[in-house]
Structure formats: structure tokens, C-alpha cells
Design a protein around this motif. Structure first.
Motif, short mmCIF file in Angstrom:
data_model
loop_
_atom_site.label_atom_id
_atom_site.label_comp_id
_atom_site.label_asym_id
_atom_site.label_seq_id
_atom_site.Cartn_x
_atom_site.Cartn_y
_atom_site.Cartn_z
N GLU A 1 0.82 -1.20 0.00
CA GLU A 1 0.00 0.00 0.00
C GLU A 1 0.87 1.26 0.00
O GLU A 1 0.51 2.26 -0.64
N ILE A 2 1.99 1.24 0.69
CA ILE A 2 2.91 2.38 0.66
C ILE A 2 3.38 2.64 -0.76
O ILE A 2 3.43 3.78 -1.22
N LEU B 1 -12.15 -2.43 0.14
CA LEU B 1 -10.76 -2.46 0.61
C LEU B 1 -10.07 -3.75 0.19
O LEU B 1 -8.90 -3.75 -0.21
N GLN B 2 -10.80 -4.87 0.23
CA GLN B 2 -10.20 -6.13 -0.21
C GLN B 2 -9.77 -6.05 -1.67
O GLN B 2 -8.69 -6.53 -2.05
N ALA B 3 -10.63 -5.44 -2.50
CA ALA B 3 -10.29 -5.29 -3.91
C ALA B 3 -9.08 -4.39 -4.09
O ALA B 3 -8.22 -4.63 -4.93
N ARG B 4 -9.00 -3.35 -3.28
CA ARG B 4 -7.86 -2.43 -3.34
C ARG B 4 -6.57 -3.14 -2.96
O ARG B 4 -5.52 -2.93 -3.58
N LEU B 5 -6.61 -3.99 -1.94
CA LEU B 5 -5.42 -4.70 -1.50
C LEU B 5 -4.92 -5.67 -2.56
O LEU B 5 -3.72 -5.97 -2.63
N ARG B 6 -5.83 -6.18 -3.39
CA ARG B 6 -5.42 -7.11 -4.45
C ARG B 6 -4.72 -6.41 -5.61
O ARG B 6 -4.03 -7.06 -6.39
N PHE C 1 -2.27 -11.04 0.23
CA PHE C 1 -2.98 -9.83 -0.19
C PHE C 1 -4.21 -10.12 -1.03
O PHE C 1 -5.13 -9.31 -1.10
N ALA C 2 -4.23 -11.28 -1.71
CA ALA C 2 -5.37 -11.63 -2.56
C ALA C 2 -6.43 -12.41 -1.81
O ALA C 2 -7.42 -12.84 -2.40
N ALA C 3 -6.25 -12.61 -0.51
CA ALA C 3 -7.21 -13.40 0.26
C ALA C 3 -7.36 -12.85 1.67
O ALA C 3 -7.37 -13.60 2.64
#
Length: 258
Positions: A128-129, A175-180, A147-149
Motif C-alpha cells: 500500500e505504501i 478495501l479487499q479489492a484495493r489490497l489485491r 494480499f489476494a485473500a
């Protein structure tokens, strides 16, 4: 990319078998002993700064062996500087903004782009950084980071996070989609099919010109002291800036669909 995909929760990958989880402490001890006895750093680094982020529940000493190895390899390795990683404090975006400020400050002080190495949850921070401050980040390496789960029971770490008082209500589908999403810098995801804490399937990065997923034989708790992993991290960091190449000529595995 459709709006449906952007708002979808993380894929429902199963958490590792309890038999693998039970073996984690013993395997981590073997990883540590192997590193102490048989891992010798080579002077491959160019002195650029590297920040190492610990996993959930990890104190600075949990990454000290890896940081010492990287220093001996010729990199300027830094602890993340925030003590024990108990998870994001307060709002996730506010928490990330503070970590971004730390990296930008190091970038200004050193005059060089900063590489980020994140173990498990620490890898989420690193990714994310890099998305928020790509000009300050040289590359990202994650170690056993799902990150994908995130969410949906794909890791045994979720129970630990709740026991530590963590609040998972912010882990929305958005947020989950963003992390992927893949960081806009060279990114290496290191994973182990015998990881007893997180689903290895959730650690697979999407194919791209500057992304790779590299399999190792390591426990989750011993990922930062496993000799194979430490040598791999040093190898990836040693690439000249702007000349990143994947470790292997073959393409990384496709992200699992189920």
C-alpha cells in the motif's frame, strides 16, 4: 475491469490444514537454526535503503536476523520503527498515511528510492505504501503475504488479530479489492505451499512485466530466517535500479480462481 470485480470480496481460499499450523513452531526453529549455521551474506548490495516490516504480532527482533543479513550484503536495512505490529491503529487510511510519511522522510534523507520488504501483514503495508508513494519506492518484496485473500477465513492469523483487539470491520469488499491491486513498482511475492498460517493461493501476484511470484520451501513463522528466503531477498534487492528482471525466465503462476 468491471465495477463488479472492483467491489467483489477476496476469493474464498481455504486456510491451511491444522496439521501444517501445528508444525509451524518446530519448522520455524529449524529455519532459524539453518540460517545461523549455514547462511553467509555476499556483498551484492549498492547501499540503498531497505525497510523491513514485521508480521502480525512481530516485534523488531523478529526481523533482526534478516536485517543483519541485508546489512552484511551491502544494503542499508532499517526496522519499520513502530514496535510490535498489532495491526492498523484507527482508520486504515490514516494508519497508512503515517507509514507513507516515514518512507518519504527516509527517501528525502538518503536521496535514494527505498525498497520495502514486508512479512505477512507487513507485506500489506509495503504494497500500500508503494501505491501511495511510488516515486519514493524502488521495489516491494512480500514474504507470505495473502494480499489476494484478506478476510473470508483464508488465514489462521485472523483469529490472532481478533484476540489482539483488532477490528476487521474496515475490511470491506472495496478495501479487499484495493489490497489485491498490484503496486506500480517492481513487486516480488514470495510464498510457500507448506505455509501453515496463510493460504499460499492468496499470495500469488497477477502476471505483469515487473511482477513475479516465487515459491520457496519455508514455514510461515520462519519465513524471515529461512536461508533460501534471505538469499532470494538479497538477490532481488541487488538488481540495478530501473533494470528489474524476474528471477526465472518462466512466467509466474496465474492467480488461482478458486
Amino acid at each position: 475491469m468491471s465495477n463488479t470485480h472492483l467491489l467483489s470480496p477476496s476469493p474464498a481460499y481455504p486456510a491451511p490444514p491444522l496439521s501444517l499450523l501445528a508444525m509451524e513452531p518446530l519448522r520455524a526453529m529449524f529455519d532459524f537454526c539453518a540460517a545461523k549455521l549455514g547462511t553467509h551474506a555476499q556483498p551484492v548490495g549498492d547501499g540503498h535503503p531497505v525497510v523491513v516490516f514485521p508480521g502480525l504480532g512481530g516485534a523488531p527482533f523478529t526481523t533482526s536476523h534478516l536485517r543483519r543479513f541485508l546489512m552484511a550484503s551491502g544494503f542499508h536495512a532499517h526496522c519499520w520503527g513502530r514496535g510490535v505490529n498489532t495491526g492498523p491503529e484507527g482508520l486504515f487510511d490514516d494508519w497508512m498515511a503515517a507509514l507513507v510519511d516515514d518512507v518519504r522522510a527516509l527517501h528525502r534523507r538518503s536521496g535514494r528510492a527505498v525498497s520495502l520488504v514486508g512479512w505477512s501483514l507487513g507485506g500489506v503495508y509495503a504494497r500500500e505504501i508503494a501505491k501511495l508513494a511510488p516515486r519514493a519506492v524502488r521495489q516491494v518484496i512480500t514474504l507470505g503475504t495473502p494480499f489476494a485473500a484478506m478476510g473470508g477465513g483464508a488465514t489462521h492469523a485472523e483469529s490472532l488479530y481478533k484476540l489482539m483487539g483488532g477490528n476487521t470491520s474496515q475490511l470491506t469488499p472495496q478495501l479487499q479489492a484495493r489490497l489485491r491491486q498490484t503496486p506500480p513498482v517492481p513487486t516480488t511475492s514470495v510464498y510457500s505451499r507448506t505455509d501453515g498460517v496463510v493460504s499460499w493461493r492468496g499470495c500469488i501476484e497477477k502476471k505483469g512485466p515487473v511482477t513475479e511470484s516465487v515459491e520457496v520451501s519455508a514455514s510461515h513463522l520462519g519465513m524471515a530466517t529461512n536461508p533460501e528466503v534471505m538469499r532470494l531477498v538479497a538477490d532481488r534487492l541487488a538488481q540495478p535500479e530501473g533494470q528489474w528482471r524476474p528471477l526465472r525466465p518462466t512466467s509466474p503462476p496465474s492467480r488461482p480462481t478458486r
